[in-house]
Every structure is written in structure tokens, then in C-alpha cells.
Design a protein around this motif. Structure first.
Motif, PDB file in Angstrom:
ATOM      1  N   THR A 108      44.711  39.259  40.063  1.00  0.00           N
ATOM      2  CA  THR A 108      43.270  39.695  40.112  1.00  0.00           C
ATOM      3  C   THR A 108      43.121  41.058  40.919  1.00  0.00           C
ATOM      4  N   HIS A 109      42.602  42.030  40.504  1.00  0.00           N
ATOM      5  CA  HIS A 109      42.345  43.345  40.804  1.00  0.00           C
ATOM      6  C   HIS A 109      40.797  43.410  41.368  1.00  0.00           C
ATOM      7  N   GLN A 166      44.964  44.848  44.517  1.00  0.00           N
ATOM      8  CA  GLN A 166      45.606  43.304  44.062  1.00  0.00           C
ATOM      9  C   GLN A 166      45.061  42.442  45.221  1.00  0.00           C
ATOM     10  N   THR A 199      36.384  39.455  33.725  1.00  0.00           N
ATOM     11  CA  THR A 199      35.737  40.380  34.532  1.00  0.00           C
ATOM     12  C   THR A 199      34.785  39.493  35.344  1.00  0.00           C
ATOM     13  N   VAL A 217      47.845  35.572  39.395  1.00  0.00           N
ATOM     14  CA  VAL A 217      47.180  34.752  38.254  1.00  0.00           C
ATOM     15  C   VAL A 217      48.104  34.553  37.064  1.00  0.00           C
ATOM     16  N   ASP A 268      40.802  40.246  36.136  1.00  0.00           N
ATOM     17  CA  ASP A 268      42.074  39.554  35.966  1.00  0.00           C
ATOM     18  C   ASP A 268      42.750  40.087  34.648  1.00  0.00           C
ATOM     19  N   GLU A 316      35.893  42.108  40.118  1.00  0.00           N
ATOM     20  CA  GLU A 316      37.069  41.540  40.392  1.00  0.00           C
ATOM     21  C   GLU A 316      37.566  41.377  38.702  1.00  0.00           C
ATOM     22  N   GLY A 369      38.896  42.018  30.255  1.00  0.00           N
ATOM     23  CA  GLY A 369      38.884  42.570  31.504  1.00  0.00           C
ATOM     24  C   GLY A 369      38.679  44.270  31.438  1.00  0.00           C
ATOM     25  N   THR A 417      42.600  36.491  31.661  1.00  0.00           N
ATOM     26  CA  THR A 417      42.003  37.674  31.631  1.00  0.00           C
ATOM     27  C   THR A 417      40.636  37.313  31.931  1.00  0.00           C
TER      28      THR A 417
END
Length: 696
Positions: A150-151, A181, A192, A185, A145, A143, A87, A190
Motif C-alpha cells: 500500500t503506497h 509504503q 485506490t 498486501v 494498493d 492510498e 490503482g 489492487t
């Protein structure tokens, strides 16, 4: 220069001063000059954007942190790429006070691939990939993880912010910095996910990414990284396509996949590594660039096999990035290959004392090779990364390939001794054929110098030699007689051929040169053949293939184009080869109206039907039956001139090569030595044939 003069030059009297200078900051430069970063703004440039995002995922796989990549081509024209890597960092960068993902997406030359800490080998080393795609996207969503959550962050034409609606690039947008956020999760999850909508203010209308191109690229990547699984989903068509690629055999499997001919020896795998010192500019504590010596490791991995065919397939890669135009690693490979083969030919007495060494073309005949190297911070020539420029790669690849290939020949494994001997014999055969062809060409050139009548007697030449000159290659002597009367002898030359020439796709160079018709065509054009072909020496500005409008005529055209493609390729690339389009039908009108031609020519059945309907609607009558031409010899000279040879009225089809790789596949399919694929092609196309169009 005096003070007064200096003052005069700095005023605005000439309309040019400091206020006219523009400074492009941030991603504005990318949007202003996108071609500098992605090559073009057509389909090629759009595909390059997709590859930039995919390559970031591939770099995670190269580093050993990613085992699965997912690529989705959405129906709304957007593209989504995801991986299960570490990520993109979402914490705050200490210097810029931006989150890592925002920094990567909005700043040129920002990334984790420069210092050699996060990635020891990667494809994206200029730090402009993701940020350039962001700048050229109407919307881009990321996004990440990591750390049990999840950002997410979105961008509009490079600016961070929030969209009022999900999945819509034209939704209301509010500028805002920072990630937020969206859900929790598992901490072990992890990865992207990046989805972008290309900005159609930048890209040309109709720009698209071809499905076959995506599948080929993903298949290729899966070959290059054993154990990596890549899922592709294309939702743009009527039917959703889903493909999964995974190859545990690596480039050995890739080599087998690329090869189309029967093998002489199984795939030879060569692996090794080397070290070199590179001087690179490094920022010191004061922010100054200081030349620093850095120790580098370079890994070499090569797969090669020789087959019974004549074509050469060489694919080269640097950190999984394709280098279609080669570079230093390919030069090192070629150098070692030729050196080892010549040593083996001398050691096995296949080359005697006094025999000249075999050359690159001899060794590469029938060879399929995949050459890959991995190294930190490779030096590419340009952002599109088509050529490797790291000079040390040539030396290291040459050393590794030379050492390992010599060991394979000196100590062959069980069952390989005889196949390796067959390879050497094939290379010697290729060299002998080349030397024989060269001797024949040399003899022919000497003969041309001594004799005035060097050109074939059946050539009907023209008077001019400028760019207007045209050579018509005419099918048969009967058509030649009519064409002589129909041509303009000032600039139109005629060369008749008898029947069907040799199919050069499955014949050797020596056989081609022995064929009287092929030799006559090459001799009349006067520019040589194969790698010695010199476009500037061609005696005619255009080559026009004039054959009957029947099945045999189409076959003759195909055979002639095969000769042009294999031995006069620059003529096709320059757009100087044409196919004449003679009419299929002639309508003779009864009592035509004033100013109307008595004869009307149609070039297809559809055009004939349309004309007859038009005449019937206008109350015009014509003589039945409508004349159907089956050969050029059926035409009178004035008819042939008017319809096919007179530049003021004729129709010519320019033969072009839009995609060299596809063209090679088609010629190999239709004219190659493999019968089974051609039978499948004919069988598959039979159902689409209109039986009424077949002459009986």
C-alpha cells in the motif's frame, strides 16, 4: 505612432504596465477561480468535487478492471471514495520525475485518458478532475494498493507532504514529494482510495452534499454499468445509513425504474455501433501540435418504453456521465425516433394521405428513454460535461436507432405486435389532441381579433398595463364583491373563479381547454399555454392567488398552482406567481392606548397565542371571543385592503421552483392519477397532524 509617443505609452504614467500583470501557475489558478472548474463554490460545486473522484473509479469499471466502488461520507465533513481497480500508477514518470499519483494529483491536464491506450472510453477527459479536487481540499489522502504494498501520499491545498496526525486536516504539515509504503498486501490486491476534506476557505459556509443526491447518482451509475457493486455509507446523521446498489439488467432496469405509469409495451433495447474519423491535435516528437486524423468507435445503447401517461422522461449519458442538457447523441435519437414512427404510421394506415406528420411532442408523450453512448475522448461543452458536442454522434445514433427500431416494428417478437400497435395509436391520439387544441386556439385568436369584448365578462380589469399590474384570482363571487371595494383599480385586476377548477395533472390538454375556468385564466393572462407560452405577452406583472384560509382554499390554491406549473411554467420560473396570506384572527382591543391600533391581525395560531400573552403581560384587555376568519367574504372591504391587498401592509408568498425534478414529483404525487402513493402520503402524515387545528 511616433517613437516619442510609443515611449510615452510604455511608461507608468497611467498606472498600468507589465509589472501589474499576474501569472497564475499550477493549481493556483484553480484556487483563484474555482467556479471555472467546478461551476460554483456552494453545495453544487462541492458535490461536483465528489463526482470527479467517483468518476475516476467508474472509468476503471468501464475499462473492465473494477467491480466494486465504496463511497463514504464521514461525520467530520470529509469524503472517501475507493475502488478495486488497477490503482493509480506509483512508479516514476520519466519526463517529470514525479510518481504517477503525484503527477495526476498536482498537474492540470495530466492523466491516462488522453491517448486512448489506458481507457478506450471514460468520463473524465479534461485531466483536471482529481487535481482540481486536490487544489480545493484542505487535506487529501491517497492510498494505492499495487505490487504487493500500500503506497500513500498526502496533500495540503495541492502541495504534497506529510501530516503529523491521521484524519486531521489542520494537523502539522511538512512539505515532501514522493509516495511511501505503509504496509504490505497480497500481490493480487489492487485499488485506490481517496479521502479529501473540502477547504472551507474556498467553499461557502453551509455547503454540503445531499444524501439523496448521492444515492440517486450511485444508483444511476450502478444501472449504467451492469455487474458493478457500489456501497454507500453516510456517517453524518444520528443514524448511519448504508446502501448497496447492483443491477445486472443495466439500462433496461433503469428504464423500468424511471417509468411511473402503466406500460403499453415492455422495454425495447436498441444496441449498435458506428465508426467515424476525427481530426485532433496530437503532439509529435518535437512537441508540436499536429492535426491528425484518428479513427473512433462509438457504441450506442438505448432503452425505451411507452406508457399510458403523458409525461416524458429522457435520460442521456456519455461514458456513464450524465448529460442533462442533451447534446448531439440526443438529437440523433430524436431524429430517428420521429422518422421511424412516421414511417410506421403511414405503413399501418393510421396516418392517411393528406394527414400531417406527427411531431416530436406527440412521439415523446408517455415515453421513458435512456440514451447512452460510449466513445473515446468525447467533446463536451465545458468542464461540467452537461452537453455532448461530438458531431458524429448525431449521425451514428440516428442510424443505429433508425435501423434497429424499424426492425422491432417490422418483425415484432412474440407478444409485442399488439402493444406496439397500441403505442402507434396513442401517438396518433396525441397528435389529434394537439391539432384540436391548436384549432381551438386559432379560432379563439381569430375571435379575439374580431370582437372587442374578447376577455371574460366577469374580469374586473385595472387601468394600467405596466409591470405594476396585478391579477388577483379570487375564490368565489362573495369575496369578489368585497375585493372590488378593497382593490386599487389603478393596477389591481380581479378574476373570480367558481369553486374548484379542473385537476389538469391527470387531464388532457383538450379537457383543460374545455374547462371554462382554466380557459378564462389562460385567456385573461393572455400569454398562451404550454410550449407556446410567451412570458413577454403576459398582461399582468404579477399573478396573486387569493383563496380562503381553510382546507378548501388550500385545495383551490393547489389546483391553480398545478395549472400554472403545467401550462404557464415560465411565470413560476420568473417568480411572478404569489399566494395572498389573509389573516386568521382579528383581536379587538378594549380602550387601546394612544397611537395603538384598535384591531390587531394575526396570521397563524402561534402568532395569536404570542400576541395574547403579550397583551396580558402589559395589562391590556380585548374583546372575547377573538374573531376567527374562515373566509375572505367575512371581511369588510377596509379590512381586506389593509391585511391582504394593500402593498404597504399585505403579506405575499412568492411561489418558486427551487428543484424542478422534486417539484414534478410532488405535483405527480399530490395531483396525479396514481391513488396508492397519495393514500400512503396522507396516511403517513396523519400522525403528525395537530387535531386541535382542525375546524369542527
Amino acid at each position: 505612432m511616433t517613437a516619442a509617443t510609443a515611449e510615452a505609452t510604455t511608461d507608468d504614467s497611467h498606472g498600468y504596465s507589465a509589472r501589474h500583470l499576474s501569472v497564475l501557475e499550477g493549481l493556483e489558478a484553480v484556487r483563484k477561480r474555482p467556479g471555472m472548474y467546478i461551476g460554483s463554490t456552494d453545495s453544487r460545486g462541492l458535490a461536483h468535487c465528489l463526482w470527479e473522484i467517483v468518476d475516476n473509479c467508474v472509468d476503471e469499471a468501464l475499462a473492465g478492471y473494477c467491480s466494486h466502488i465504496n463511497v463514504v461520507l464521514h461525520a467530520d465533513g470529509s469524503f472517501e471514495v475507493g475502488d478495486n481497480g488497477r490503482g493509480i500508477p506509483v512508479d516514476i514518470h520519466p519526463k517529470t520525475k514525479l510518481s504517477g499519483v503525484e503527477l495526476v494529483m498536482t498537474r492540470l491536464h495530466a492523466g491516462g485518458k488522453f491517448g486512448g491506450v489506458s481507457y478506450t472510453a471514460s468520463g473524465g477527459l479534461h485531466g483536471v478532475g482529481a487535481s482540481v479536487v486536490n487544489a480545493l481540499s484542505a487535506r487529501l489522502d491517497v492510498e494505492v494498493d499495487s505490487n504487493g504494498a500500500t503506497h500513500a501520499i498526502s496533500f495540503r491545498r495541492g502541495l504534497p507532504g506529510e501530516f503529523a496526525e491521521a484524519g486531521r486536516p489542520n494537523a502539522r504539515f511538512k512539505k515532501r514529494s514522493g509516495v511511501h509504503q505503509v504496509r504490505k498486501v497480497a500481490r493480487t490486491t489492487t485499488g485506490t482510495r481517496v479521502r479529501f476534506w473540502p477547504d472551507m476557505q474556498i467553499f461557502l459556509k453551509g455547503a454540503t452534499v445531499d444524501q439523496a443526491q448521492v444515492l440517486d447518482r450511485m444508483r444511476q451509475t450502478a444501472f449504467l454499468i451492469p455487474g458493478l457493486t457500489i456501497d454507500v455509507r453516510d456517517e453524518r446523521g444520528e443514524e448511519v445509513l448504508e446502501e448497496t446498489f447492483r443491477f445486472d439488467g443495466g439500462i433496461s432496469e433503469f428504464c423500468t425504474y424511471l417509468a411511473k405509469d402503466a406500460e403499453l409495451v415492455d422495454v425495447l433495447r436498441i444496441q449498435g455501433r458506428g465508426h467515424f474519423t476525427e481530426t485532433v491535435p496530437v503532439l509529435d516528437d518535437q512537441g508540436h501540435l499536429v492535426p491528425t486524423d484518428v479513427e473512433r468507435d462509438l457504441e450506442v445503447d438505448v432503452a425505451l418504453r411507452w406508457g399510458s401517461g403523458y409525461d416524458t422522461i429522457t435520460k442521456s449519458f456519455v461514458n456513464v456521465i450524465a448529460t442533462p442538457k442533451g447534446g448531439t447523441h440526443v438529437r440523433g435519437f430524436d431524429r430517428a425516433l420521429i422518422r421511424v414512427i412516421n414511417d410506421q404510421l403511414r405503413a399501418t394506415k393510421l396516418l392517411k394521405n393528406g394527414d400531417e406528420d406527427v411531431i416530436k411532442d406527440d412521439v415523446l408523450e408517455g415515453l421513458t428513454a435512456v440514451v447512452t453512448v460510449r466513445l473515446p475522448e468525447p467533446q463536451f461543452e465545458g468542464q461540467t460535461k452537461e452537453v455532448l458536442g461530438t458531431s458524429a454522434a448525431a449521425r451514428i445514433v440516428s442510424q443505429v436507432v433508425g435501423r434497429e427500431l424499424k426492425a422491432i416494428f417490422d418483425n415484432p417478437s412474440r407478444g409485442r405486435k399488439q402493444p406496439l400497435r397500441a403505442v402507434l395509436e396513442k401517438i396518433v391520439g396525441a397528435a389529434k389532441t394537439r391539432i384540436a387544441a391548436r384549432t381551438q386556439r386559432d379560432n379563439q385568436r381569430r375571435k379575439n381579433a374580431l370582437e372587442n369584448s374578447a376577455l371574460p365578462a366577469k374580469l374586473v380589469d385595472c387601468r394600467t398595463t405596466d409591470d405594476r399590474s396585478e391579477l388577483f384570482i379570487v375564490e368565489g363571487d362573495s369575496a369578489l364583491g368585497t375585493a372590488k371595494l378593497a382593490r386599487d383599480s389603478e393596477f389591481q385586476a380581479l378574476l373570480p373563479i367558481r369553486g374548484k377548477i379542473l385537476n389538469v395533472q391527470k387531464a388532457s390538454v383538450a379537457d383543460m381547454l374545455k374547462n371554462a375556468e382554466c380557459a378564462a385564466i389562460i385567456q385573461v393572462i393572455g400569454a398562451g399555454s404550454g410550449r407556446t407560452f410567451d412570458l413577454d405577452s403576459a398582461r399582468y406583472g404579477r399573478i396573486i392567488l387569493m383563496a380562503d384560509a381553510d382546507v378548501d382554499g388550500s385545495h383551490i390554491r393547489c389546483l391553480l398552482l398545478t395549472l400554472m406549473y403545467r401550462y404557464m411554467h415560465p411565470m413560476l420560473e420568473a417568480g411572478r406567481v404569489f399566494a395572498a396570506v389573509p389573516p386568521l384572527h382579528r383581536i379587538e382591543l378594549i380602550k387601546p392606548r394612544k397611537g395603538q391600533d384598535k384591531y390587531v391581525y394575526c396570521y397563524s395560531d402561534a402568532e395569536l397565542r404570542k400576541k395574547l400573552v403579550e397583551f396580558e403581560r402589559r395589562g391590556m384587555r380585548w374583546k372575547e371571543p377573538v374573531q376567527r376568519y374562515k373566509g375572505l367574504g367575512e371581511m369588510d372591504a377596509d379590512q381586506l385592503a389593509e391585511t391582504t391587498m394593500d402593498p404597504r401592509h399585505r403579506i405575499l408568498r412568492r411561489i418558486r421552483i427551487e428543484d424542478a425534478e422534486d417539484a414534478a414529483k410532488i405535483f405527480d404525487l399530490l395531483m396525479g392519477s396514481e391513488v396508492a402513493p397519495r393514500r400512503e402520503f396522507i396516511t403517513a402524515g396523519a400522525a403528525e397532524l395537530d387535531i386541535e387545528r382542525i375546524d369542527t
